[in-house]
Motif scaffolding. Structure first.
Motif, short mmCIF file in Angstrom:
data_model
loop_
_atom_site.label_atom_id
_atom_site.label_comp_id
_atom_site.label_asym_id
_atom_site.label_seq_id
_atom_site.Cartn_x
_atom_site.Cartn_y
_atom_site.Cartn_z
N SER A 148 72.27 34.56 41.36
CA SER A 148 70.81 34.47 41.27
C SER A 148 70.24 35.84 40.92
O SER A 148 70.45 36.81 41.64
CB SER A 148 70.22 33.98 42.60
OG SER A 148 68.80 33.94 42.52
N ILE A 149 69.54 35.91 39.80
CA ILE A 149 68.81 37.10 39.37
C ILE A 149 67.33 36.77 39.50
O ILE A 149 66.83 35.86 38.84
CB ILE A 149 69.15 37.47 37.92
CG1 ILE A 149 70.66 37.58 37.70
CG2 ILE A 149 68.43 38.76 37.52
CD1 ILE A 149 71.31 38.73 38.40
N ASP A 150 66.62 37.49 40.36
CA ASP A 150 65.23 37.14 40.67
C ASP A 150 64.29 38.30 40.38
O ASP A 150 64.26 39.30 41.11
CB ASP A 150 65.13 36.73 42.14
CG ASP A 150 63.74 36.23 42.52
OD1 ASP A 150 62.96 35.87 41.61
OD2 ASP A 150 63.43 36.21 43.73
N ARG A 151 63.58 38.20 39.27
CA ARG A 151 62.54 39.17 38.88
C ARG A 151 63.06 40.61 38.89
O ARG A 151 62.40 41.53 39.39
CB ARG A 151 61.32 39.02 39.78
CG ARG A 151 60.56 37.72 39.56
CD ARG A 151 59.46 37.52 40.57
NE ARG A 151 60.00 37.29 41.91
CZ ARG A 151 59.27 37.09 42.99
NH1 ARG A 151 57.94 37.09 42.90
NH2 ARG A 151 59.85 36.88 44.17
N GLU A 170 61.33 41.99 34.77
CA GLU A 170 61.27 40.75 35.55
C GLU A 170 62.24 39.68 35.02
O GLU A 170 61.87 38.57 34.70
CB GLU A 170 59.84 40.20 35.58
CG GLU A 170 58.89 41.14 36.32
CD GLU A 170 57.55 40.49 36.62
OE1 GLU A 170 57.21 39.48 35.98
OE2 GLU A 170 56.85 41.00 37.52
N SER A 213 64.85 36.89 35.32
CA SER A 213 65.17 35.86 36.31
C SER A 213 66.00 34.75 35.69
O SER A 213 65.65 34.26 34.61
CB SER A 213 63.90 35.25 36.92
OG SER A 213 63.16 36.20 37.65
N GLU A 240 69.61 31.81 36.88
CA GLU A 240 70.70 31.45 37.79
C GLU A 240 71.92 31.03 36.98
O GLU A 240 71.79 30.50 35.86
CB GLU A 240 70.30 30.30 38.72
CG GLU A 240 69.24 30.67 39.74
CD GLU A 240 68.92 29.52 40.67
OE1 GLU A 240 69.28 28.35 40.34
OE2 GLU A 240 68.29 29.76 41.72
N GLY A 295 62.98 43.55 42.32
CA GLY A 295 63.73 42.31 42.23
C GLY A 295 65.06 42.36 42.96
O GLY A 295 65.45 43.39 43.51
N THR A 296 65.75 41.21 42.97
CA THR A 296 67.02 41.10 43.67
C THR A 296 68.06 40.41 42.79
O THR A 296 67.73 39.59 41.93
CB THR A 296 66.89 40.29 44.97
OG1 THR A 296 66.40 38.97 44.66
CG2 THR A 296 65.93 40.97 45.93
N THR A 299 71.84 38.53 43.53
CA THR A 299 72.76 38.11 44.59
C THR A 299 73.87 37.22 44.06
O THR A 299 73.73 36.54 43.04
CB THR A 299 72.02 37.37 45.72
OG1 THR A 299 71.38 36.20 45.16
CG2 THR A 299 70.99 38.26 46.37
N ASN A 307 74.13 34.17 47.53
CA ASN A 307 73.02 34.56 48.42
C ASN A 307 73.22 35.91 49.10
O ASN A 307 72.50 36.22 50.05
CB ASN A 307 72.79 33.48 49.50
CG ASN A 307 72.38 32.16 48.89
OD1 ASN A 307 71.53 32.10 48.00
ND2 ASN A 307 72.98 31.07 49.37
#
Length: 227
Positions: free
Chosen positions: A3-6, A15, A17, A19, A52-53, A55, A58
């Motif tokens: 998961s790449i989030d912003r 930003e 984003s 999956e 951003g994150t 993971t 998770n």
């Protein structure tokens, strides 16, 4: 799952984003310099985002206690010291994650390097170095694979083998993130990045849309000059 989030990084990523899901090969496609490798390096904890994150299942990469058993990564080169043999390099990596030595022979066979196991990495061709890097990525039999330009240096037979290997990994239920500037790839899902921004994502058919090919859609999304 990835998961790449912003995710942002000054003047490089904006930003980003998307999956990558289990049982599917996700093609992370873009022109050279679009931000693919920067995103992958952030995912693997090699660079830090400004926002951003990123993971894997998770969790950020840095928090994984035995990372080789969760994610296998292939970046530039093999990562091996030029004076070390292929087997010695893999033995060192296995020891670092508490993996059994028996696995070394298994991964060398998978990537077709059994006969070159005692050869020094410094004498490997580019294609052989990519295979050694892939062997290292497979050591922990991880459910997630992150491969940055895995076709570089491979001859036609090696390209055919890699395509079948990627499809087999997805069929086994692994999450495969494939970063590349090539377009004729065995991908289920596609994320197109250009100048640090995601410009399209979805299944390969969705991204292709009404265009005759994925390449035509790619050129429309990124601009012929960028390609």
């Amino acid at each position: 799952m990835i998961s790449i989030d912003r995710v942002s990084r000054s003047r490089i990523l904006h930003e980003v984003s998307f999956e990558a899901r289990p049982g599917r090969v996700t093609g992370f496609l873009g022109p050279n310099g679009a931000g693919k490798t920067s995103t992958v390096r952030i995912l693997l904890g090699l660079d830090r985002p400004s926002a951003g994150t990123a993971t894997i299942n998770n969790r950020p990469y840095a928090s994984l206690p035995r990372p080789l058993t969760v994610v296998g990564a292939l970046l530039d080169g093999s990562g091996a010291h030029r004076a070390r043999s292929a087997r010695a390099h893999l033995r060192w990596m296995a020891a670092s994650n508490g993996l059994p030595r028996a696995r070394i022979g298994e991964v060398l066979e998978i990537v077709g390097l059994t006969e070159a196991a005692r050869k020094r990495a410094g004498r490997f061709s580019l294609g052989m170095s990519r295979r050694l890097g892939l062997a290292a990525a497979l050591l922990g039999d991880p459910p997630v694979l992150v491969l940055d330009e895995p076709f570089n240096g491979l001859d036609p037979a090696g390209i055919h083998w890699m395509r079948e290997f990627l499809s087999r990994c997805a069929a086994e239920g692994r999450t495969v993130l494939l970063s590349s500037h090539l377009l004729d790839l065995p991908v289920d899902d596609v994320v197109v990045i250009n100048r640090g921004r995601v410009v399209a994502q979805g299944t390969a058919a969705e991204v292709r849309g009404e265009h005759e090919s994925l390449e035509a859609a790619f050129l429309s999304l990124t601009g012929a000059a960028s390609w």
